[in-house]
Design an enzyme around this catalytic site. Structure first.
Site, PDB file in Angstrom:
ATOM      1  N   SER A   1       1.003  -1.298   0.075  1.00  0.00           N
ATOM      2  CA  SER A   1       0.088   0.047  -0.189  1.00  0.00           C
ATOM      3  C   SER A   1       0.756   1.181  -0.063  1.00  0.00           C
ATOM      4  CB  SER A   1      -0.990   0.001   1.197  1.00  0.00           C
ATOM      5  OG  SER A   1      -1.459   1.225   1.534  1.00  0.00           O
TER       6      SER A   1
ATOM      7  N   TYR B   1      -2.384  -0.110   9.999  1.00  0.00           N
ATOM      8  CA  TYR B   1      -2.469  -0.600   8.746  1.00  0.00           C
ATOM      9  C   TYR B   1      -1.014  -0.693   7.960  1.00  0.00           C
ATOM     10  CZ  TYR B   1      -3.949  -1.181   3.877  1.00  0.00           C
ATOM     11  OH  TYR B   1      -4.211  -1.505   2.558  1.00  0.00           O
TER      12      TYR B   1
END
Length: 339
Positions: A133, A158
């Site tokens: 990501s 995350y």
């Protein structure tokens, strides 16, 4: 190139936004696909089932409802299906939700990824491509982001789990000679998208006359990347694994395994959030009611992908303009929600 006579390709998160589109493209190209997903309730399970319904009727597709954090179940999937390639797209997504339920991120994104790596090691997988990501870049002011940058200071759990995936993949490439490629996705949007993401949330609010929540008073920039471009990039990279004796991209240090690769995949054209909203209003044919709010914990100010390495090594570049992509999303949204 893999063909129909070879072992199937395992796609994790096959009921998810990106996973379902990757599975569809692989089926379109004539591959057998084994999809797995746990269909959890992080967002509307009905949307996940609807994506899955588009795949279940197709020749060459089989599905297993499995949680990637279940070690025994994952071992059984590898044993039973004997895949050749793995596109690992299952994860617990979302920056803000990681503030509320951190354990879900460790269970899925760390323990689950460990089970994927062990499956690849024990069953001779030819190539593992996995979703990382743009969140790993945190609030670095050095834009555009490239994979040579220091990403040792994530600002959300995350992001930390996605960085841990990259580190774990390198270990397995180095110790067990497993070809791995991580792809850092940049703000993916489009038809069948996730309801917790901005484009979906804003479109829903516009259609229902509710206010859209605009964080940091609208002073944000995102490298919006259309789903078809992302999925096409995943498939292209998956079919081209690194080979022993190759030189790692970007002149990386010799200590980096040549079987380990990492790329950005994004539009390379960040857009001001307010410009995106204006474009969305135009294609939706209605103005949004706007509620301006401060920056949210864990959010980043800007995402901006340097994709030169991906273009050089694969001849691949994202190409869908924002207005075209938003129009496709709004058309899908209106159709899906009026059925």
């Amino acid at each position: 190139m893999v063909n129909q006579t070879s072992a199937p390709i395992l796609v994790t998160g096959a009921a998810g936004f990106i996973g379902a589109q990757v599975a569809r493209m692989l089926l379109d190209a004539g591959h057998f696909v084994v999809g797995i997903d746990n269909l959890n309730a992080y967002y509307d399970v009905g949307l996940k089932e609807a994506r899955l319904d588009l795949l279940k009727g197709r020749n060459g597709f089989s599905f297993h409802r499995v949680d990637i954090s279940d070690r025994q179940a994952m071992t059984e999937v590898f044993e039973r299906t004997k895949p050749s390639y793995v596109a690992h797209l299952a994860a617990q997504p979302g920056v803000r939700y990681s503030l509320e339920n951190p354990h879900a991120y460790i269970e899925s994104n760390v323990a689950g990824f460990m089970n994927i790596l062990e499956g690849c090691r024990n069953f001779g997988i030819q190539h593992l491509v996995y979703a990382s990501s743009s969140s790993v870049y945190g609030n670095s002011p050095d834009v555009p982001y490239n994979t040579e940058q220091d990403v040792d200071h994530p600002i959300s759990l995350y992001a930390a789990t996605k960085k841990s995936n990259e580190l774990m993949a390198h270990v397995y490439s180095h110790l067990w000679n497993i070809p791995t490629t991580g792809l850092r996705f940049f703000t993916v949007y489009g038809p069948w998208g996730r309801p917790d993401m901005a484009v979906y949330l804003f479109t829903k609010a516009i259609r229902t006359g509710q206010p859209i929540r605009i964080f940091n008073n609208g002073d944000l920039r995102r490298d919006f990347t259309f789903i078809d471009d992302i999925a096409a990039g995943v498939v292209k990279v998956l079919m081209s694994p690194p080979v022993p004796g190759s030189t790692n991209q970007n002149g990386r240090h010799q200590t980096v395994s040549p079987l380990y690769r990492l790329y950005n995949i994004g539009n390379s054209e960040p857009v001001d959030l307010m410009k995106m909203i204006e474009t969305l209003e135009r294609v939706a044919g209605r103005k949004a009611v706007k509620e301006f709010l401060p920056m949210q914990p864990g959010d980043v100010y800007e995402t901006f992908a340097d994709t030169s390495a991906l273009e050089r090594d694969f001849g691949f570049k994202v190409h869908t303009p924002l207005e075209e992509g938003l129009s496709a999303f709004v058309d899908w949204y209106d159709t899906y929600h009026t059925k």
